[in-house]
Design an enzyme around this catalytic site. Structure first.
Site, mmCIF file in Angstrom:
data_model
loop_
_atom_site.group_PDB
_atom_site.id
_atom_site.type_symbol
_atom_site.label_atom_id
_atom_site.label_comp_id
_atom_site.label_asym_id
_atom_site.label_seq_id
_atom_site.Cartn_x
_atom_site.Cartn_y
_atom_site.Cartn_z
ATOM 1 N N ARG A 1 7.447 -32.108 27.322
ATOM 2 C CA ARG A 1 6.458 -32.016 26.243
ATOM 3 C C ARG A 1 6.981 -31.051 25.167
ATOM 4 N NH1 ARG A 1 4.729 -35.545 28.811
ATOM 5 N NH2 ARG A 1 2.593 -36.095 29.317
ATOM 6 N N THR B 1 10.218 -10.134 6.347
ATOM 7 C CA THR B 1 10.442 -11.475 6.893
ATOM 8 C C THR B 1 10.221 -11.465 8.396
ATOM 9 O OG1 THR B 1 12.140 -13.126 7.423
ATOM 10 C CG2 THR B 1 12.945 -10.954 6.868
ATOM 11 N N ILE B 2 9.590 -12.510 8.911
ATOM 12 C CA ILE B 2 9.362 -12.552 10.362
ATOM 13 C C ILE B 2 10.651 -12.857 11.122
ATOM 14 C CG2 ILE B 2 6.938 -13.220 10.128
ATOM 15 C CD1 ILE B 2 7.793 -16.074 11.048
ATOM 16 N N ASP B 3 11.678 -13.349 10.411
ATOM 17 C CA ASP B 3 12.884 -13.836 11.102
ATOM 18 C C ASP B 3 13.824 -12.737 11.595
ATOM 19 O OD1 ASP B 3 12.033 -16.378 10.573
ATOM 20 O OD2 ASP B 3 13.362 -16.710 8.870
ATOM 21 N N ARG C 1 0.839 -1.215 0.000
ATOM 22 C CA ARG C 1 0.000 0.000 0.000
ATOM 23 C C ARG C 1 0.868 1.257 0.000
ATOM 24 N NH1 ARG C 1 -1.569 3.138 4.376
ATOM 25 N NH2 ARG C 1 -3.563 4.225 4.214
ATOM 26 N N ALA C 2 1.899 1.242 0.852
ATOM 27 C CA ALA C 2 2.738 2.436 0.970
ATOM 28 C C ALA C 2 3.513 2.692 -0.322
ATOM 29 C CB ALA C 2 3.705 2.276 2.143
ATOM 30 N N ARG D 1 15.203 -20.334 11.004
ATOM 31 C CA ARG D 1 16.095 -21.414 10.565
ATOM 32 C C ARG D 1 17.552 -21.221 10.969
ATOM 33 N NH1 ARG D 1 14.853 -21.636 4.458
ATOM 34 N NH2 ARG D 1 13.956 -19.687 5.145
ATOM 35 N N ASP E 1 16.298 -11.490 10.044
ATOM 36 C CA ASP E 1 17.659 -11.976 9.791
ATOM 37 C C ASP E 1 18.397 -11.176 8.728
ATOM 38 O OD1 ASP E 1 16.073 -12.812 7.725
ATOM 39 O OD2 ASP E 1 16.795 -14.863 7.681
ATOM 40 N N GLY F 1 8.587 -14.484 29.414
ATOM 41 C CA GLY F 1 9.120 -14.911 30.714
ATOM 42 C C GLY F 1 9.559 -16.359 30.723
ATOM 43 N N ASP G 1 15.940 -12.799 2.700
ATOM 44 C CA ASP G 1 17.299 -12.768 2.145
ATOM 45 C C ASP G 1 17.394 -13.454 0.787
ATOM 46 O OD1 ASP G 1 17.008 -15.265 3.280
ATOM 47 O OD2 ASP G 1 19.109 -15.413 3.905
ATOM 48 N N THR H 1 2.690 1.779 -3.324
ATOM 49 C CA THR H 1 1.736 2.190 -4.363
ATOM 50 C C THR H 1 1.327 3.648 -4.189
ATOM 51 O OG1 THR H 1 0.914 -0.069 -4.459
ATOM 52 C CG2 THR H 1 -0.519 1.633 -5.397
ATOM 53 N N ARG H 2 0.927 3.978 -2.974
ATOM 54 C CA ARG H 2 0.419 5.345 -2.744
ATOM 55 C C ARG H 2 1.540 6.378 -2.894
ATOM 56 N NH1 ARG H 2 -4.640 4.607 0.742
ATOM 57 N NH2 ARG H 2 -5.814 3.377 -0.786
ATOM 58 N N ASN I 1 7.502 -24.169 39.192
ATOM 59 C CA ASN I 1 7.052 -25.555 39.111
ATOM 60 C C ASN I 1 6.910 -26.024 37.666
ATOM 61 O OD1 ASN I 1 4.789 -24.269 38.332
ATOM 62 N ND2 ASN I 1 3.479 -24.980 40.001
HETATM 63 P P1 ADP Z 1 13.020 -15.502 1.269
HETATM 64 O O1 ADP Z 1 13.045 -14.294 0.407
HETATM 65 O O2 ADP Z 1 11.866 -15.512 2.228
HETATM 66 O O3 ADP Z 1 14.366 -15.763 1.931
HETATM 67 P P2 ADP Z 1 13.550 -17.725 -0.620
HETATM 68 O O4 ADP Z 1 14.905 -18.018 -0.089
HETATM 69 O O5 ADP Z 1 12.651 -18.873 -0.894
HETATM 70 O O6 ADP Z 1 12.693 -16.768 0.334
HETATM 71 O O7 ADP Z 1 13.729 -16.883 -1.957
HETATM 72 C C1 ADP Z 1 12.616 -16.423 -2.696
HETATM 73 C C2 ADP Z 1 12.899 -16.446 -4.168
HETATM 74 O O8 ADP Z 1 13.993 -15.572 -4.466
HETATM 75 C C3 ADP Z 1 13.327 -17.782 -4.733
HETATM 76 O O9 ADP Z 1 12.246 -18.626 -5.003
HETATM 77 C C4 ADP Z 1 14.019 -17.361 -6.027
HETATM 78 O O10 ADP Z 1 13.093 -17.072 -7.036
HETATM 79 C C5 ADP Z 1 14.703 -16.065 -5.597
HETATM 80 N N1 ADP Z 1 16.094 -16.360 -5.231
HETATM 81 C C6 ADP Z 1 16.587 -16.818 -4.059
HETATM 82 N N2 ADP Z 1 17.912 -17.028 -4.114
HETATM 83 C C7 ADP Z 1 18.295 -16.694 -5.379
HETATM 84 C C8 ADP Z 1 19.542 -16.692 -6.102
HETATM 85 N N3 ADP Z 1 20.668 -17.078 -5.525
HETATM 86 N N4 ADP Z 1 19.523 -16.289 -7.395
HETATM 87 C C9 ADP Z 1 18.381 -15.882 -7.989
HETATM 88 N N5 ADP Z 1 17.189 -15.873 -7.374
HETATM 89 C C10 ADP Z 1 17.127 -16.269 -6.101
#
Ligand code: ADP
Length: 325
Positions: free
Chosen positions: A249, A128-130, A23-24, A174, A132, A188, A105, A26-27, A217
């Site tokens: 568990r 990404t939620i990670d 949205r951001a 991961r 990273d 906590g 990434d 685009t707008r 406990n």
């Molecule tokens: P995320 O972006 O969440 O890390 P992925 O690792 O699955 O997810 O990457 C998403 C898409 O980005 C892949 O399906 C592919 O199309 C593209 N991609 C990832 N790595 C490469 C790469 N080394 N070269 C080209 N495209 C890539």
């Protein structure tokens, strides 16, 4: 080069707040006098020509929705030079002069390769939620996922304490322990078992040998899903064998962590970053990811953003340790 038309896509794992970012972008683009095209299913849309013109109303009523209205996909074709050539031809044919790629990434790695190969302007947003990605304090979706984890762990705590159990709760991440570590602090929990520390020490042995808090406990331990930690299942198997005195568990939170309406923080972050992506393109910035550091927008070169091993904050490890003794 003056950019007349911007394409926007979401790629890789989805994250809450991606819609707010779409949205951001685009707008802000329309406000800046540009045309916008939505590309469906990540890089797949460029290869299979799934592209729709976007207007202001295309992004109405989506800021509060989880997931992504553009859909997302993993696209094998884009990892090959032939596939990327097809994608480039699509962009030229559609008159799209620049791309905003929202993803993790992998997506930004693909963006970097493509931008270099075709000298094509791309700005990335960390979706990404990670959390990273390097060079940004936080990523779009991370705060919402943390809140989801916190709410789930609060509920597990009720049953864990009633039965006096040791619970291993598996969260996503991961190669990255941010969700486990901050999720543990927020709920906590006793400890977090994270991939970053897996090579340094036996985290399970550390945990058990330090002893759980006497007044408690039950114990909750967050484990990042990862081959190197063995995940929550791996931990539980080990405890059953090595420390059979514990009633153990496992709970795997799984995909609930990706869903849900984005938090206020994620909506604001995505809105700021989306607008910043258009600013960056106007300033002729290219091949950068928008980041946020100390509440200021920054431009992070792709090469730096996708660098592995964003360091975990040691002071957070310490806080968790102190508060669980
Ligand atoms: P995320 O972006 O969440 O890390 P992925 O690792 O699955 O997810 O990457 C998403 C898409 O980005 C892949 O399906 C592919 O199309 C593209 N991609 C990832 N790595 C490469 C790469 N080394 N070269 C080209 N495209 C890539």
């Amino acid at each position: 080069m003056q950019i007349k038309c911007v394409g926007v896509l979401t790629s890789g794992g989805d994250a809450p707040g991606m819609n707010a970012a779409i949205r951001a972008v685009t707008r802000a683009a329309i406000y800046g006098g540009m045309e916008v095209k939505g590309i469906l299913r990540g890089y797949r849309g460029l290869i299979f020509n799934e592209i729709v013109p976007f207007t202001t109303s295309s992004v109405s009523n989506i800021i509060q929705q989880g997931g992504t209205i553009l859909k997302t996909a993993r696209c094998l074709e884009f990892t090959t030079p032939e596939g990327r050539q097809v994608a480039y031809e699509t962009l030229v044919r559609e008159g799209i002069d620049a791309l905003v790629v929202i993803g993790g990434d992998g997506s930004l790695t693909g963006a970097r390769i493509f931008a270099q190969e075709f000298n094509y302007p791309i700005v990335g947003l960390p979706g990404t939620i990670d959390n990273d990605l390097f060079g940004t304090d936080t990523t779009i979706g991370y705060d919402t996922a943390l809140n989801t984890i916190m709410e789930a762990v609060d509920k597990i705590r009720d049953t864990a304490s009633s039965h006096e159990r040791l619970f291993f709760i598996e969260v996503m991440g991961r190669e990255c322990g941010f969700l486990a570590l901050n999720g543990a602090i927020a709920s906590g929990a006793e400890a977090a078992i994270i991939p970053e520390k897996a090579y340094e020490k036996d985290q399970l042995e550390d945990l058990i040998s330090n002893g759980f808090r006497k007044s408690k406990n039950s114990s909750l331990v967050l484990v990042a899903e990862s081959e190197v930690t063995g995940g929550a299942m791996g931990m539980a198997e080990r405890v059953k064998k090595e420390f059979p005195q514990y009633d153990v568990r496992v709970s795997i939170l799984g995909h609930v962590q990706r869903g849900g309406s984005p938090s206020a923080s994620d909506r604001i972050l995505a809105s700021r970053m989306g607008a910043a992506a258009i600013d960056a393109l106007k300033e002729d910035q290219r091949n950068v990811m928008i980041g946020i550091v100390n509440d200021e927008i920054v431009y992070v070169p792709f090469a730096k953003a996708i660098k592995k091993n964003k360091p975990i904050n040691e002071s957070l490890m310490n806080v968790l340790k102190i508060l669980s003794t």
